[in-house]
Design an enzyme around this catalytic site. Structure first.
Site, short mmCIF file in Angstrom:
data_model
loop_
_atom_site.label_atom_id
_atom_site.label_comp_id
_atom_site.label_asym_id
_atom_site.label_seq_id
_atom_site.Cartn_x
_atom_site.Cartn_y
_atom_site.Cartn_z
N ASP A 385 0.89 -1.12 -0.08
CA ASP A 385 0.14 0.01 0.13
C ASP A 385 0.87 1.38 0.06
O ASP A 385 2.06 1.43 0.64
CB ASP A 385 -0.75 -0.03 1.22
N GLU A 438 1.09 -0.70 -5.19
CA GLU A 438 0.06 0.33 -5.32
C GLU A 438 0.88 1.72 -5.35
O GLU A 438 1.19 2.33 -4.47
CB GLU A 438 -1.00 0.62 -4.32
#
Length: 716
Positions: A385, A438
């Site tokens: 993330d 990401e």
């Protein structure tokens, strides 16, 4: 000892040879009396005050002995924690000091074990700035006074073996800070925690027996970027609210297998204090959230998914952590896991703290954590993330709020080195695992090998795949326009092919696109309810045929109308046959099932996702028609023809150029089919090419393009 600042309590307490015999010293502040049982002899210890007891045994050598401790109303028979040698070896401490202990979870934290023939639990924690550390828990009524730990030299590790303590015990570390104040902290390496909002760590040992040997043996046969990958993103606590890990294991694998997804991606499962963060603010990096069960319960779920043939990707959050005063922030009284520079430590967007990626022990904590999920829980992939927030020193910062790197640039060189080390280590140790970034910018070489330098001078970050945020943003922007206006936005659907092979991409329609006022996927589509569903079906057909793997968030597979809420999860009632519009939602669900089935059976749609020769435009500039047509090829040159008509008009006899070596084309999927809720403009018979050249190709076919639909054809 009384103040909790002694670095070597074992040098004072326990049994030690002295002139005249063996001195035994015990520190039990609330005891009424202490006796030693040794070699059939019982000796009452003298109370020296302040909880210290001692005696001189007339023996030549230190004997095996036990303690009898009398408290008001009870007598405790126990081993003496201070008669045991250290449980950590020199090699472990050396690797910890160098930041290279790849199985850090096996040496730090709480571990039930048999040590010198005695059962108990080893406690160990890294706290280099602490003046002293003690163990507190239910077993000492949360008063750690009697259990000071010893410092193991320059490693910064404190250790204590506590006999008689086993699985299920609650504990924390009481740390004396450099200023003399005390703080009670959860174990950073805890493998199990209490259910939030309670914050204690729990002594844990795994007893799960895995049954996924066949899956593990097979998963490394083909690299992820050359294999079919269709991902169903799940927020476990709200997929079916109230279900535990074991109850989810009875429902989730069957549902995902029925729909044909190859993988699930679980939003963060590591322990977190605030459910509304969805797991993206982690306090227990080594503990699956206790909200849904124990670590072995989570293993049971992963095992069940594997036995159903489904891979498991987990969201991993190494970018930051919350400031809770019982967790990692200022852990031992000074910046430890976070950067010592307050400007570098504070995350400007989320009110959290950023890890100090330049500190080798912190890098070790995170690299080992990545390995922990893969090795201990058999996780098949880590989706990392907020990578962009790690890579840039000026991320969300104004001028004057950040300091350039040694080269004068804005790249966070420590974070780059950490990500490279993490990826290289995971791929080396765990065959078949994939890491996914990401990363929302155009950083060069996210999925390039770490030893290959690019134009920027950096080696690649070493990820296997990267989320294509640009494709997601552009394509959803295009779809939001009324079909009559789409001709002016045609490039939003074709631009992705300009850079499609710069990285190994995943096409993500994730939770981020269907929360916080953004609406669900179907609600983003223009028109009435029929047109919205037709647009959605056409878009999914386009997405599944576009180069790159695909990811779809739960609820979007059946055209949920409301945006996602973690409090209630997907609106499953929309599929209830007693609901009047259930057929509309089941039509989209059936399409997703068929998309996955045809996709997995058609190597042209995935085998050459990252190779330019796997894609050819037929027509990419038919803006006035809102039509896109392209070919996908597999390793043997076998094609699939994908045609999308994003206008609301039927286009009869639409001519498309095709290769002249395919004698006939058969329709294998049509998002306008009646069973999906469409108008059923389909092609039941094979379509034969005509010798008329078109779109620069020697032959052509004529199709009736259904409105707001995607059609796939393969050689008949």
């Amino acid at each position: 000892m009384i103040n909790g600042t002694h670095h070597d309590p074992h040098a004072v307490l326990g049994a030690h040879p002295v002139p005249g015999g063996i001195a035994v010293r015990v520190f039990r502040p609330y005891a009424l009396g202490v006796a030693v049982h040794a070699e059939g002899v019982q000796v009452e210890l003298r109370h020296d005050g302040d909880g210290f007891f001692s005696a001189l045994l007339p023996l030549a050598e230190v004997p095996a002995y036990r303690l009898e401790v009398a408290y008001e109303g009870t007598v405790l028979h126990t081993e003496d924690p201070y008669r045991f040698l250290p449980t950590l070896g020199e090699l472990d401490l050396h690797l910890i000091g160098e930041g290279r202990h790849e199985q850090l979870w096996q040496v730090l934290g709480a571990h039930p074990m048999t040590h010198q023939g005695v059962e108990g639990t080893r406690f160990s924690v890294w706290a280099p700035n602490a003046r002293g550390v003690r163990v507190a828990g239910d077993f000492d009524l949360w008063d750690g006074t009697a259990y000071p730990m010893r410092s193991l030299g320059a490693s910064g590790v404190w250790e204590l073996f506590v006999p008689g303590i086993g699985e299920g015990e609650l504990y924390k570390f009481e740390i004396t800070r450099p200023d003399g104040s005390k703080t009670l902290r959860a174990d950073p390496m805890a493998r199990r925690t209490e259910v939030p909002p309670a914050t204690s760590s729990i002594v844990h040992a795994s007893h799960h027996v895995w049954g996924d040997e066949e899956w593990l043996a097979r998963r490394a046969e083909r690299p992820a970027h050359e294999a079919p990958m269709s991902v169903y993103e799940v927020h476990l606590p709200s997929w079916r609210p109230g279900l535990t890990y074991r109850e989810l294991a009875e429902q989730l694998p069957a549902y995902v297998k029925d729909l044909g997804f190859t993988h699930v991606e679980l939003m963060p499962v590591a322990e977190h204090p605030f459910g509304g963060s969805w797991g993206y603010q982690v306090t227990g990096f080594y503990a699956p959230t206790a909200r849904l069960g124990t670590p072995d319960d989570f293993k049971y779920l992963v095992d069940a998914l594997h036995r159903a043939g489904i891979g498991v990707i987990v969201d991993w959050v190494p970018a930051h952590f919350p400031r809770d005063d019982w967790a990692l922030a200022q852990f031992d009284g000074r910046a430890l896991y976070e950067h010592s520079d307050p400007l570098r430590a504070a995350h400007p967007d989320w009110g959290t703290l950023e890890f100090d990626f330049g500190r080798r022990e912190v890098r070790n904590f995170l690299v080992a954590n990545a390995l922990y999920w893969c090795e201990e829980f058999h996780i098949d992939g880590l989706r990392v993330d907020a990578v962009a927030s790690m890579l840039y020193l000026d991320y969300s910062r104004e001028p004057g709020q950040w300091t350039p790197n040694v080269h004068g640039g804005r790249e966070n060189l420590d974070a780059v080195a950490f990500l490279q080390e993490m990826n290289a280590t995971v791929y080396r140790r765990v065959p078949g695992v994939v890491t996914v970034a990401e990363e929302s910018t155009a950083w060069d070489g996210v999925t390039r090998a770490t030893h290959h330098r690019g134009p920027s001078g950096f080696g690649g970050l070493g990820f296997g795949l990267k989320w294509n945020m640009g494709w997601m943003h552009d394509s959803l922007q295009y779809m939001s326009h009324d079909p009559i206006h789409r001709r002016y936005h045609h490039g939003e659907m074709t631009f992705s092919m300009v850079y499609a092979y710069s990285e190994n991409y995943v096409l993500p329609i994730s939770h981020d696109e269907v929360v916080h006022g953004k609406g669900s996927l179907v609600s983003k589509m223009p028109g009435d309810w029929w047109q919205q569903r037709a647009n959605l079906r056409a878009y999914l057909g386009f997405m599944w045929s576009h180069p790159g793997k695909q990811l779809l968030f739960m609820g979007q597979e059946f055209a949920q109308g409301a945006e996602w809420s973690e409090a209630r999860g997907p609106d499953w009632w929309l599929l209830d046959p007693s609901y009047g519009a259930a057929a509309d939602h089941r039509g989209v669900l059936d399409l997703v099932r068929d998309l996955n089935a045809v996709y997995r059976a058609t190597p042209a749609l995935w085998a050459r996702d990252v190779h330019p020769d796997g894609f050819q435009w037929i027509v990419g500039d038919a803006a006035d028609d809102n039509v896109f047509a392209f070919l996908r090829y597999d390793d043997r040159g076998s094609p699939l023809l994908a045609v999308s008509n994003f206008s609301s008009a039927v286009r009869p006899d639409y001519r498309l150029g095709v290769p002249d070596d395919v004698p006939a084309w058969a329709e294998v999927l049509n998002t306008d089919a009646a069973r999906y809720g469409g108008s059923d403009v389909v092609h039941p018979d094979p379509v034969k090419p005509e010798p008329q050249g078109w779109h620069g190709r020697p032959a052509s076919i004529r199709l009736t393009l259904p409105p707001l639909a995607t059609v796939w054809l393969r050689p008949a």
